[in-house]
Design a protein around this motif. Structure first.
Motif, PDB file in Angstrom:
ATOM      1  N   SER A 261       0.794  -1.239   0.000  1.00 37.68           N
ATOM      2  CA  SER A 261       0.000   0.000   0.000  1.00 37.68           C
ATOM      3  C   SER A 261       0.816   1.274   0.000  1.00 37.68           C
ATOM      4  O   SER A 261       0.272   2.355   0.261  1.00 37.68           O
ATOM      5  CB  SER A 261      -0.986   0.016   1.183  1.00 37.68           C
ATOM      6  OG  SER A 261      -1.832  -1.114   1.126  1.00 37.68           O
ATOM      7  N   SER A 345      -8.070 -10.126   4.640  1.00 40.14           N
ATOM      8  CA  SER A 345      -9.315  -9.355   4.491  1.00 40.14           C
ATOM      9  C   SER A 345      -9.036  -8.004   3.833  1.00 40.14           C
ATOM     10  O   SER A 345      -9.777  -7.572   2.943  1.00 40.14           O
ATOM     11  CB  SER A 345      -9.998  -9.158   5.841  1.00 40.14           C
ATOM     12  OG  SER A 345      -9.144  -8.462   6.730  1.00 40.14           O
ATOM     13  N   THR A 346      -7.933  -7.338   4.236  1.00 41.00           N
ATOM     14  CA  THR A 346      -7.571  -6.064   3.602  1.00 41.00           C
ATOM     15  C   THR A 346      -7.145  -6.283   2.159  1.00 41.00           C
ATOM     16  O   THR A 346      -7.572  -5.563   1.252  1.00 41.00           O
ATOM     17  CB  THR A 346      -6.425  -5.391   4.388  1.00 41.00           C
ATOM     18  OG1 THR A 346      -6.854  -5.179   5.724  1.00 41.00           O
ATOM     19  CG2 THR A 346      -6.047  -4.058   3.753  1.00 41.00           C
TER      20      THR A 346
END
Length: 436
Positions: A261, A345-346
Protein backbone atom coordinates in the motif's frame (compact mmCIF):
# COMPACT_ATOMS: atom_id res chain seq x y z
CA UNK A 1 -7.84 -29.83 -16.10
CA UNK A 2 -9.50 -29.46 -19.48
CA UNK A 3 -8.62 -26.68 -21.93
CA UNK A 4 -10.64 -23.55 -21.16
CA UNK A 5 -11.53 -20.48 -23.17
CA UNK A 6 -8.97 -18.93 -25.56
CA UNK A 7 -11.51 -19.07 -28.42
CA UNK A 8 -10.46 -15.64 -29.72
CA UNK A 9 -6.77 -16.54 -29.59
CA UNK A 10 -7.35 -19.87 -31.34
CA UNK A 11 -9.46 -18.17 -33.98
CA UNK A 12 -6.66 -15.67 -34.67
CA UNK A 13 -4.02 -18.43 -34.84
CA UNK A 14 -6.19 -20.41 -37.26
CA UNK A 15 -6.57 -17.41 -39.57
CA UNK A 16 -2.80 -16.86 -39.49
CA UNK A 17 -2.19 -20.55 -40.27
CA UNK A 18 -4.58 -20.35 -43.24
CA UNK A 19 -2.81 -17.23 -44.54
CA UNK A 20 0.56 -18.99 -44.29
CA UNK A 21 -0.49 -21.39 -47.07
CA UNK A 22 -0.28 -18.43 -49.46
CA UNK A 23 2.40 -16.22 -47.86
CA UNK A 24 4.84 -16.80 -45.01
CA UNK A 25 3.73 -15.56 -41.59
CA UNK A 26 5.81 -14.54 -38.56
CA UNK A 27 3.74 -14.32 -35.38
CA UNK A 28 5.12 -13.13 -32.05
CA UNK A 29 3.40 -14.57 -28.96
CA UNK A 30 4.17 -12.93 -25.61
CA UNK A 31 2.88 -13.63 -22.11
CA UNK A 32 4.22 -14.00 -18.61
CA UNK A 33 5.42 -17.39 -17.40
CA UNK A 34 2.64 -19.84 -16.42
CA UNK A 35 0.01 -17.94 -18.41
CA UNK A 36 -0.70 -20.87 -20.76
CA UNK A 37 1.13 -19.89 -23.96
CA UNK A 38 2.51 -23.36 -24.62
CA UNK A 39 -0.86 -25.06 -24.00
CA UNK A 40 -2.51 -22.56 -26.35
CA UNK A 41 0.03 -23.16 -29.12
CA UNK A 42 -0.10 -26.94 -28.76
CA UNK A 43 -3.90 -26.79 -28.93
CA UNK A 44 -3.62 -24.76 -32.13
CA UNK A 45 -1.15 -27.31 -33.58
CA UNK A 46 -3.57 -30.21 -33.25
CA UNK A 47 -4.47 -31.77 -36.57
CA UNK A 48 -1.99 -29.80 -38.68
CA UNK A 49 1.67 -30.35 -39.64
CA UNK A 50 3.46 -28.53 -36.85
CA UNK A 51 6.81 -28.66 -35.04
CA UNK A 52 7.21 -27.41 -31.49
CA UNK A 53 10.79 -26.58 -30.44
CA UNK A 54 11.85 -25.34 -27.02
CA UNK A 55 14.90 -23.07 -26.89
CA UNK A 56 16.61 -24.48 -23.81
CA UNK A 57 19.71 -22.96 -22.23
CA UNK A 58 22.23 -25.24 -23.91
CA UNK A 59 24.82 -24.95 -26.64
CA UNK A 60 23.73 -23.98 -30.14
CA UNK A 61 25.11 -27.25 -31.53
CA UNK A 62 23.08 -29.38 -29.11
CA UNK A 63 19.93 -27.36 -29.79
CA UNK A 64 20.37 -27.82 -33.54
CA UNK A 65 20.88 -31.55 -33.14
CA UNK A 66 17.62 -31.79 -31.17
CA UNK A 67 15.74 -29.52 -33.60
CA UNK A 68 16.87 -31.46 -36.67
CA UNK A 69 15.65 -34.76 -35.24
CA UNK A 70 12.24 -33.24 -34.45
CA UNK A 71 11.84 -31.89 -37.99
CA UNK A 72 12.94 -35.17 -39.60
CA UNK A 73 10.47 -37.12 -37.48
CA UNK A 74 7.44 -34.85 -37.92
CA UNK A 75 7.86 -33.90 -41.59
CA UNK A 76 9.31 -37.28 -42.63
CA UNK A 77 12.29 -35.71 -44.39
CA UNK A 78 15.96 -36.61 -44.60
CA UNK A 79 19.00 -34.44 -44.09
CA UNK A 80 22.43 -35.21 -45.45
CA UNK A 81 25.25 -33.85 -43.31
CA UNK A 82 25.22 -32.30 -39.87
CA UNK A 83 23.84 -28.95 -38.72
CA UNK A 84 25.50 -27.21 -35.77
CA UNK A 85 24.51 -23.58 -36.39
CA UNK A 86 20.97 -22.23 -36.13
CA UNK A 87 21.40 -20.20 -39.32
CA UNK A 88 21.88 -23.45 -41.25
CA UNK A 89 18.90 -25.03 -39.51
CA UNK A 90 16.67 -22.07 -40.35
CA UNK A 91 17.92 -22.04 -43.95
CA UNK A 92 16.87 -25.70 -44.17
CA UNK A 93 13.44 -24.83 -42.71
CA UNK A 94 12.96 -22.03 -45.24
CA UNK A 95 13.94 -24.40 -48.04
CA UNK A 96 11.45 -27.06 -46.84
CA UNK A 97 8.70 -24.43 -46.61
CA UNK A 98 9.04 -23.63 -50.32
CA UNK A 99 7.17 -26.83 -51.16
CA UNK A 100 5.00 -27.47 -48.11
CA UNK A 101 2.94 -25.55 -45.57
CA UNK A 102 3.71 -26.20 -41.91
CA UNK A 103 3.95 -24.48 -38.54
CA UNK A 104 7.21 -24.01 -36.65
CA UNK A 105 6.98 -22.87 -33.02
CA UNK A 106 10.13 -21.64 -31.26
CA UNK A 107 9.25 -21.36 -27.56
CA UNK A 108 11.29 -19.16 -25.19
CA UNK A 109 12.73 -17.54 -28.29
CA UNK A 110 14.41 -14.76 -26.26
CA UNK A 111 16.95 -17.30 -24.96
CA UNK A 112 18.88 -16.92 -28.21
CA UNK A 113 20.00 -13.57 -26.82
CA UNK A 114 22.14 -15.52 -24.37
CA UNK A 115 22.98 -18.51 -26.60
CA UNK A 116 23.96 -16.60 -29.76
CA UNK A 117 22.63 -13.05 -30.36
CA UNK A 118 23.64 -13.31 -34.02
CA UNK A 119 20.65 -15.62 -34.54
CA UNK A 120 18.30 -12.63 -34.82
CA UNK A 121 20.26 -11.14 -37.73
CA UNK A 122 20.55 -14.54 -39.36
CA UNK A 123 16.78 -15.09 -39.17
CA UNK A 124 16.19 -11.61 -40.57
CA UNK A 125 18.47 -12.16 -43.57
CA UNK A 126 16.97 -15.55 -44.41
CA UNK A 127 13.40 -14.35 -43.86
CA UNK A 128 13.83 -11.28 -46.04
CA UNK A 129 15.47 -13.21 -48.86
CA UNK A 130 13.26 -16.33 -48.91
CA UNK A 131 9.83 -15.49 -47.49
CA UNK A 132 8.41 -14.64 -50.94
CA UNK A 133 8.12 -18.29 -51.94
CA UNK A 134 7.71 -19.71 -48.44
CA UNK A 135 4.62 -21.28 -46.86
CA UNK A 136 6.03 -21.20 -43.32
CA UNK A 137 3.84 -20.38 -40.34
CA UNK A 138 6.56 -19.23 -37.95
CA UNK A 139 5.55 -18.60 -34.32
CA UNK A 140 8.11 -17.03 -32.00
CA UNK A 141 7.02 -17.30 -28.38
CA UNK A 142 8.58 -15.82 -25.25
CA UNK A 143 7.90 -15.15 -21.58
CA UNK A 144 10.59 -12.58 -20.70
CA UNK A 145 8.54 -9.53 -21.59
CA UNK A 146 11.36 -6.98 -21.68
CA UNK A 147 13.59 -9.12 -23.91
CA UNK A 148 10.81 -10.02 -26.36
CA UNK A 149 9.74 -6.40 -26.54
CA UNK A 150 13.30 -5.33 -27.26
CA UNK A 151 13.82 -7.99 -29.96
CA UNK A 152 10.70 -7.05 -31.93
CA UNK A 153 9.93 -3.42 -31.01
CA UNK A 154 13.38 -1.81 -30.79
CA UNK A 155 14.06 -0.12 -34.14
CA UNK A 156 17.76 -0.91 -33.81
CA UNK A 157 17.14 -4.67 -33.65
CA UNK A 158 17.20 -6.81 -36.85
CA UNK A 159 13.74 -8.32 -36.33
CA UNK A 160 12.05 -4.94 -35.83
CA UNK A 161 8.89 -4.72 -37.98
CA UNK A 162 9.35 -8.25 -39.36
CA UNK A 163 6.42 -9.78 -37.45
CA UNK A 164 3.17 -10.06 -39.40
CA UNK A 165 1.10 -10.51 -36.21
CA UNK A 166 1.47 -10.21 -32.43
CA UNK A 167 -0.53 -12.01 -29.78
CA UNK A 168 -0.40 -11.12 -26.10
CA UNK A 169 -1.69 -14.02 -24.01
CA UNK A 170 -3.55 -12.65 -20.99
CA UNK A 171 -4.97 -14.20 -17.82
CA UNK A 172 -8.37 -15.89 -17.82
CA UNK A 173 -11.26 -13.45 -17.60
CA UNK A 174 -13.33 -13.45 -14.40
CA UNK A 175 -16.20 -15.21 -16.18
CA UNK A 176 -13.84 -18.08 -17.10
CA UNK A 177 -12.57 -18.32 -13.51
CA UNK A 178 -16.17 -18.66 -12.34
CA UNK A 179 -16.75 -21.41 -14.91
CA UNK A 180 -13.63 -23.30 -13.84
CA UNK A 181 -14.42 -23.04 -10.13
CA UNK A 182 -18.06 -24.02 -10.58
CA UNK A 183 -17.00 -27.18 -12.47
CA UNK A 184 -14.33 -28.06 -9.90
CA UNK A 185 -16.57 -27.29 -6.92
CA UNK A 186 -20.27 -26.82 -7.75
CA UNK A 187 -20.97 -25.87 -4.11
CA UNK A 188 -18.40 -23.04 -4.04
CA UNK A 189 -19.16 -19.85 -2.10
CA UNK A 190 -18.32 -16.35 -3.26
CA UNK A 191 -15.61 -16.22 -0.58
CA UNK A 192 -13.95 -19.10 -2.43
CA UNK A 193 -14.27 -17.32 -5.78
CA UNK A 194 -12.67 -14.18 -4.33
CA UNK A 195 -9.75 -16.21 -2.92
CA UNK A 196 -9.40 -18.07 -6.25
CA UNK A 197 -9.28 -14.78 -8.16
CA UNK A 198 -7.01 -13.06 -5.62
CA UNK A 199 -4.35 -15.79 -5.56
CA UNK A 200 -4.36 -16.82 -9.23
CA UNK A 201 -5.29 -13.64 -11.05
CA UNK A 202 -6.44 -15.94 -13.84
CA UNK A 203 -2.91 -17.30 -14.53
CA UNK A 204 -3.50 -20.74 -16.04
CA UNK A 205 -0.77 -22.67 -14.22
CA UNK A 206 -1.84 -21.44 -10.78
CA UNK A 207 -5.47 -22.21 -11.59
CA UNK A 208 -4.49 -25.70 -12.70
CA UNK A 209 -2.39 -26.31 -9.57
CA UNK A 210 -5.20 -25.37 -7.19
CA UNK A 211 -7.79 -27.38 -9.12
CA UNK A 212 -5.52 -30.45 -9.33
CA UNK A 213 -4.78 -30.26 -5.61
CA UNK A 214 -8.45 -29.76 -4.72
CA UNK A 215 -7.45 -26.48 -3.06
CA UNK A 216 -10.62 -24.53 -3.71
CA UNK A 217 -11.16 -22.55 -0.50
CA UNK A 218 -9.00 -19.85 1.05
CA UNK A 219 -7.73 -22.16 3.78
CA UNK A 220 -6.80 -25.00 1.42
CA UNK A 221 -5.20 -22.53 -1.01
CA UNK A 222 -3.03 -21.11 1.78
CA UNK A 223 -2.08 -24.67 2.74
CA UNK A 224 -1.04 -25.30 -0.85
CA UNK A 225 0.98 -22.07 -1.10
CA UNK A 226 2.71 -22.31 2.29
CA UNK A 227 3.99 -25.87 2.27
CA UNK A 228 7.32 -27.61 1.73
CA UNK A 229 8.25 -27.89 -1.96
CA UNK A 230 5.48 -25.49 -2.94
CA UNK A 231 5.65 -24.11 -6.47
CA UNK A 232 4.47 -20.75 -5.18
CA UNK A 233 7.16 -19.87 -2.63
CA UNK A 234 9.93 -19.28 -5.19
CA UNK A 235 7.60 -18.14 -7.93
CA UNK A 236 8.20 -14.40 -7.60
CA UNK A 237 11.95 -14.89 -7.87
CA UNK A 238 11.68 -17.43 -10.68
CA UNK A 239 9.38 -15.15 -12.65
CA UNK A 240 11.23 -11.87 -12.24
CA UNK A 241 14.95 -12.23 -11.52
CA UNK A 242 15.77 -12.98 -15.16
CA UNK A 243 13.72 -9.94 -16.19
CA UNK A 244 15.45 -7.58 -13.73
CA UNK A 245 19.04 -8.78 -13.87
CA UNK A 246 21.52 -7.43 -11.34
CA UNK A 247 19.21 -4.59 -10.20
CA UNK A 248 16.56 -7.03 -9.00
CA UNK A 249 16.99 -6.12 -5.31
CA UNK A 250 15.92 -2.52 -5.97
CA UNK A 251 13.00 -3.62 -8.12
CA UNK A 252 11.92 -6.14 -5.49
CA UNK A 253 12.05 -3.47 -2.77
CA UNK A 254 9.83 -1.17 -4.83
CA UNK A 255 7.33 -3.92 -5.62
CA UNK A 256 7.20 -4.96 -1.97
CA UNK A 257 6.28 -1.40 -0.98
CA UNK A 258 3.63 -1.11 -3.71
CA UNK A 259 2.13 -4.44 -2.63
CA UNK A 260 1.98 -3.12 0.94
CA UNK A 261 0.00 0.00 0.00
CA UNK A 262 2.89 2.45 -0.50
CA UNK A 263 1.60 3.32 -3.93
CA UNK A 264 2.92 6.82 -4.67
CA UNK A 265 6.42 7.77 -5.74
CA UNK A 266 6.99 10.14 -2.78
CA UNK A 267 6.02 7.37 -0.33
CA UNK A 268 8.39 4.90 -1.98
CA UNK A 269 11.27 7.38 -2.15
CA UNK A 270 10.86 8.47 1.46
CA UNK A 271 11.23 4.87 2.63
CA UNK A 272 14.04 3.83 0.28
CA UNK A 273 15.75 7.24 0.62
CA UNK A 274 16.65 7.34 -3.05
CA UNK A 275 15.14 8.46 -6.36
CA UNK A 276 13.15 5.67 -8.01
CA UNK A 277 11.79 7.42 -11.11
CA UNK A 278 13.80 5.40 -13.68
CA UNK A 279 12.98 2.14 -11.88
CA UNK A 280 9.25 2.91 -11.85
CA UNK A 281 9.39 3.82 -15.53
CA UNK A 282 11.09 0.54 -16.45
CA UNK A 283 8.71 -1.49 -14.27
CA UNK A 284 5.83 0.06 -16.16
CA UNK A 285 7.06 0.44 -19.74
CA UNK A 286 9.77 -2.20 -20.16
CA UNK A 287 8.56 -4.98 -17.87
CA UNK A 288 4.79 -4.34 -17.79
CA UNK A 289 4.63 -5.31 -14.10
CA UNK A 290 3.12 -2.14 -12.66
CA UNK A 291 0.80 0.45 -14.10
CA UNK A 292 -0.04 4.05 -13.31
CA UNK A 293 -3.47 4.77 -11.90
CA UNK A 294 -4.92 8.26 -12.25
CA UNK A 295 -8.36 9.46 -11.15
CA UNK A 296 -10.86 9.06 -13.97
CA UNK A 297 -11.06 12.22 -16.14
CA UNK A 298 -7.64 13.37 -14.86
CA UNK A 299 -5.24 14.75 -17.46
CA UNK A 300 -2.69 12.20 -18.75
CA UNK A 301 0.06 14.55 -17.59
CA UNK A 302 -1.48 15.09 -14.14
CA UNK A 303 0.72 14.55 -11.11
CA UNK A 304 -1.93 12.72 -9.09
CA UNK A 305 -0.65 9.20 -9.68
CA UNK A 306 -0.64 5.88 -7.85
CA UNK A 307 1.02 2.65 -8.90
CA UNK A 308 -0.29 -0.88 -8.64
CA UNK A 309 1.09 -4.31 -9.48
CA UNK A 310 -0.80 -5.63 -12.49
CA UNK A 311 -0.55 -9.32 -11.59
CA UNK A 312 -2.69 -10.50 -8.65
CA UNK A 313 -0.40 -13.37 -7.69
CA UNK A 314 2.73 -11.19 -7.72
CA UNK A 315 0.87 -8.69 -5.55
CA UNK A 316 0.09 -11.52 -3.10
CA UNK A 317 3.66 -12.86 -3.30
CA UNK A 318 5.30 -9.53 -2.51
CA UNK A 319 2.84 -8.84 0.30
CA UNK A 320 2.87 -12.19 2.07
CA UNK A 321 5.88 -14.19 0.83
CA UNK A 322 8.73 -11.81 0.00
CA UNK A 323 7.97 -9.61 3.00
CA UNK A 324 8.41 -12.66 5.27
CA UNK A 325 11.14 -14.43 3.34
CA UNK A 326 13.17 -15.24 6.44
CA UNK A 327 10.28 -17.43 7.57
CA UNK A 328 10.23 -19.10 4.14
CA UNK A 329 13.93 -19.96 4.41
CA UNK A 330 13.51 -21.66 7.79
CA UNK A 331 10.27 -23.38 6.76
CA UNK A 332 8.04 -21.63 9.31
CA UNK A 333 4.86 -22.23 7.34
CA UNK A 334 2.59 -21.81 10.35
CA UNK A 335 3.79 -18.22 10.79
CA UNK A 336 3.39 -17.51 7.07
CA UNK A 337 -0.18 -18.84 6.99
CA UNK A 338 -1.08 -16.84 10.09
CA UNK A 339 0.28 -13.65 8.49
CA UNK A 340 -1.66 -14.31 5.30
CA UNK A 341 -4.90 -15.06 7.18
CA UNK A 342 -4.53 -11.90 9.24
CA UNK A 343 -3.90 -9.64 6.25
CA UNK A 344 -6.14 -11.32 3.74
CA UNK A 345 -9.32 -9.36 4.49
CA UNK A 346 -7.57 -6.06 3.60
CA UNK A 347 -5.81 -7.61 0.60
CA UNK A 348 -8.96 -9.27 -0.73
CA UNK A 349 -10.88 -6.01 -0.37
CA UNK A 350 -8.60 -4.42 -2.99
CA UNK A 351 -8.82 -7.58 -5.08
CA UNK A 352 -12.62 -7.38 -4.99
CA UNK A 353 -12.39 -3.87 -6.41
CA UNK A 354 -10.22 -5.24 -9.24
CA UNK A 355 -12.68 -8.08 -9.79
CA UNK A 356 -15.60 -5.72 -10.37
CA UNK A 357 -13.52 -3.40 -12.60
CA UNK A 358 -12.63 -6.44 -14.74
CA UNK A 359 -16.22 -7.66 -14.72
CA UNK A 360 -17.48 -4.28 -15.93
CA UNK A 361 -14.78 -4.16 -18.63
CA UNK A 362 -15.74 -7.63 -19.81
CA UNK A 363 -19.36 -6.49 -20.25
CA UNK A 364 -18.20 -3.89 -22.83
CA UNK A 365 -20.97 -1.42 -22.08
CA UNK A 366 -18.86 1.59 -21.10
CA UNK A 367 -16.43 3.93 -22.84
CA UNK A 368 -14.43 4.74 -19.69
CA UNK A 369 -13.83 2.68 -16.56
CA UNK A 370 -11.64 3.61 -13.62
CA UNK A 371 -11.48 4.86 -10.06
CA UNK A 372 -11.48 8.31 -8.49
CA UNK A 373 -9.95 10.17 -5.59
CA UNK A 374 -9.10 13.72 -4.65
CA UNK A 375 -6.03 15.28 -3.10
CA UNK A 376 -4.86 13.57 0.05
CA UNK A 377 -6.70 10.37 -0.98
CA UNK A 378 -10.00 11.92 0.07
CA UNK A 379 -13.38 11.11 -1.47
CA UNK A 380 -12.22 7.80 -2.96
CA UNK A 381 -14.68 6.07 -5.29
CA UNK A 382 -13.88 2.44 -6.01
CA UNK A 383 -15.51 2.15 -9.43
CA UNK A 384 -16.55 4.71 -12.02
CA UNK A 385 -18.01 3.57 -15.34
CA UNK A 386 -19.04 6.05 -18.05
CA UNK A 387 -21.08 5.52 -21.21
CA UNK A 388 -20.51 8.70 -23.22
CA UNK A 389 -22.97 7.70 -25.98
CA UNK A 390 -25.94 6.97 -23.74
CA UNK A 391 -24.81 9.65 -21.25
CA UNK A 392 -24.86 7.35 -18.25
CA UNK A 393 -22.38 7.05 -15.41
CA UNK A 394 -22.15 4.56 -12.56
CA UNK A 395 -20.42 5.36 -9.26
CA UNK A 396 -19.73 2.23 -7.26
CA UNK A 397 -18.67 1.45 -3.71
CA UNK A 398 -17.09 -1.98 -3.22
CA UNK A 399 -17.09 -3.74 0.15
CA UNK A 400 -16.61 -7.41 0.97
CA UNK A 401 -19.45 -7.08 3.52
CA UNK A 402 -22.61 -5.67 1.94
CA UNK A 403 -23.76 -4.30 5.32
CA UNK A 404 -20.88 -1.79 5.25
CA UNK A 405 -21.99 -0.15 2.01
CA UNK A 406 -23.34 3.39 2.51
CA UNK A 407 -24.86 4.83 -0.65
CA UNK A 408 -25.64 8.17 1.01
CA UNK A 409 -21.95 8.58 1.83
CA UNK A 410 -21.10 7.58 -1.75
CA UNK A 411 -23.38 10.30 -3.13
CA UNK A 412 -21.80 12.82 -0.77
CA UNK A 413 -18.21 12.10 -1.77
CA UNK A 414 -19.16 11.90 -5.47
CA UNK A 415 -20.41 15.50 -5.63
CA UNK A 416 -17.35 17.04 -7.25
CA UNK A 417 -17.06 14.23 -9.80
CA UNK A 418 -20.80 14.18 -10.50
CA UNK A 419 -20.62 17.89 -11.36
CA UNK A 420 -18.48 16.94 -14.38
CA UNK A 421 -21.43 14.96 -15.82
CA UNK A 422 -24.20 17.60 -15.85
CA UNK A 423 -26.36 15.96 -18.54
CA UNK A 424 -25.80 12.37 -17.47
CA UNK A 425 -28.05 9.86 -15.78
CA UNK A 426 -26.14 8.94 -12.61
CA UNK A 427 -26.41 5.62 -10.81
CA UNK A 428 -24.98 4.91 -7.35
CA UNK A 429 -24.31 1.23 -6.83
CA UNK A 430 -23.05 -0.90 -3.98
CA UNK A 431 -21.08 -4.05 -4.85
CA UNK A 432 -20.11 -6.80 -2.45
CA UNK A 433 -19.34 -10.52 -2.28
CA UNK A 434 -23.03 -11.13 -2.93
CA UNK A 435 -22.73 -9.56 -6.40
CA UNK A 436 -19.83 -11.65 -7.70
Amino acid sequence: MRFYNRENELDLLQKIRERSAHSAQMTVVIGRRRIGKTSLLKKDMEGSPAIYLFVAKKSEALLCQEFVEAVKSILAVNLFGEITRFRDFFAWIMELSQSRNFTLVLDEFQEFKLINPAVFSEIQNLWDSQKAGSQLNLILCGSVYSMMKDIFENSREPLFSRATAKLYVKPFAVSVLKEILSEANPAYRNEDLLAFYSLTGGVAKYVENFVSAGALTLETMLEEVFSANSLFLEEGKNTLIEEFGRDYTTYFSILSLVANSKTSRPEIESILETSVGPFLEKLELDFGIIKKIRPILAKPTGRTVKYEIVDNFLCFWFRFVFKNYSAVEIGNFGFLKAQAREGFSTFSGKMLERYFVEQVKEAQRYSQIGTYWERGNSNEIDLVAVNSVEKRAVFGEVKVNAAKINLDALRQKSQRLAAQFPDYELEYRGLSLEDM
